[in-house]
Scaffold this active site. Structure first.
Site, PDB file in Angstrom:
ATOM      1  N   SER A 105       0.833  -1.205   0.000  1.00 45.74           N
ATOM      2  CA  SER A 105       0.000   0.000   0.000  1.00 45.74           C
ATOM      3  C   SER A 105       0.872   1.260   0.000  1.00 45.74           C
ATOM      4  O   SER A 105       1.627   1.468  -0.948  1.00 45.74           O
ATOM      5  CB  SER A 105      -0.953  -0.066   1.207  1.00 45.74           C
ATOM      6  N   ASP A 155     -10.356  -4.360  -4.694  1.00 47.38           N
ATOM      7  CA  ASP A 155      -9.721  -3.304  -3.900  1.00 47.38           C
ATOM      8  C   ASP A 155     -10.569  -2.032  -3.990  1.00 47.38           C
ATOM      9  O   ASP A 155     -10.775  -1.495  -5.084  1.00 47.38           O
ATOM     10  CB  ASP A 155      -8.305  -3.051  -4.441  1.00 47.38           C
ATOM     11  N   HIS A 186      -8.213  -4.784  -0.567  1.00 44.68           N
ATOM     12  CA  HIS A 186      -6.958  -4.068  -0.320  1.00 44.68           C
ATOM     13  C   HIS A 186      -6.062  -4.792   0.696  1.00 44.68           C
ATOM     14  O   HIS A 186      -4.853  -4.586   0.720  1.00 44.68           O
ATOM     15  CB  HIS A 186      -7.254  -2.643   0.156  1.00 44.68           C
TER      16      HIS A 186
HETATM   17  C1  MLT Z   1      -1.346   6.074   0.000  1.00 43.28           C
HETATM   18  O1  MLT Z   1      -1.721   7.042   0.615  1.00 43.28           O
HETATM   19  O2  MLT Z   1      -0.156   5.826  -0.228  1.00 43.28           O
HETATM   20  C2  MLT Z   1      -2.396   5.173  -0.503  1.00 43.28           C
HETATM   21  O3  MLT Z   1      -3.631   5.778  -0.389  1.00 43.28           O
HETATM   22  C3  MLT Z   1      -2.384   3.863   0.215  1.00 43.28           C
HETATM   23  C4  MLT Z   1      -2.619   4.057   1.675  1.00 43.28           C
HETATM   24  O4  MLT Z   1      -3.744   4.324   2.096  1.00 43.28           O
HETATM   25  O5  MLT Z   1      -1.674   3.942   2.414  1.00 43.28           O
END
Ligand code: MLT
Length: 204
Positions: A105, A155, A186
């Protein structure tokens, strides 16, 4: 620098790469250690904690809103992470040329940013549920860099189009991209680990 954990390889350092473990939002340097162990039992593990705090949750770069990234901060943080890799390779005597990122992520997004902004500073990358952190101008030279992108069909945060956009960008830059689309959301699953392990074992 970064707060981090380093776990020495249990094999001769020359025999294994170092896995750079990059956690998701709200995670820390401890989260991915068990997964790193599963992925490559004998490898060295380098696991930094993201330096940005969002309502108490560590991240690797700032965002203004969900999916709306602070590009200047991505550039600063990617550069800092790259310098941290250089310093850690010296401090812990691992081969700087053989660092493979495993990011989930937000951690996958900073790993992708590292490649897009700094070129082939990683020997490979496993990107679990990544987005496109930014579109660099010009594109870097990623010739020969193997990248595994693992996406979830369900996701709610990352669309298939977004995944394909990143895969296409990396491919256009010359990376050897493998894209796996799982019947998942996700969250990470055992299937992610299995696919990543097999990809790593195949010699990337
Ligand atoms: C990010 O902010 O990098 C993406 O939205 C993934 C997350 O939620 O960490």
């Amino acid at each position: 620098s970064f707060s981090h954990r380093f776990i020495s390889p249990s094999d001769l350092p020359a025999a294994t790469p170092t896995l750079l473990l990059l956690h998701g939002t709200g995670g820390n340097e401890h989260d991915l250690i068990p997964i790193g162990r599963e992925l490559m039992p004998h490898a060295a593990l380098l696991s930094p904690r993201g330096r940005v705090l969002e309502r108490g949750m560590p991240r690797f770069f700032r965002r203004f809103a969900e999916g709306v990234f602070d590009i200047d901060d991505i550039k600063r943080q990617a550069a800092a992470l790259n310098e941290f890799l250089d310093a850690a390779a010296t401090a812990y005597s691992f081969d700087r040329q053989r660092v493979i990122a495993v990011g989930y992520s937000n951690g996958a997004n900073i790993a992708a940013a590292l490649l897009l902004l700094h070129g082939a500073v990683l020997a490979g990358a496993v990107l679990l549920r990544p987005m496109t952190p930014l579109v660099p101008e010009p594109l870097p030279d990623l010739a020969g860099v193997p990248v595994l992108v693992v996406a979830g069909k369900y996701d709610g945060l990352v669309t298939t189009a977004e995944t394909e956009r990143l895969a296409g960008l990396l491919q256009t830059a010359g990376a050897t991209v493998t894209l796996a689309m799982l019947e998942q959301g996700h969250q990470l699953s055992q299937e992610d680990i299995r696919i990543a392990r097999e990809w790593l074992q195949a010699g990337h």
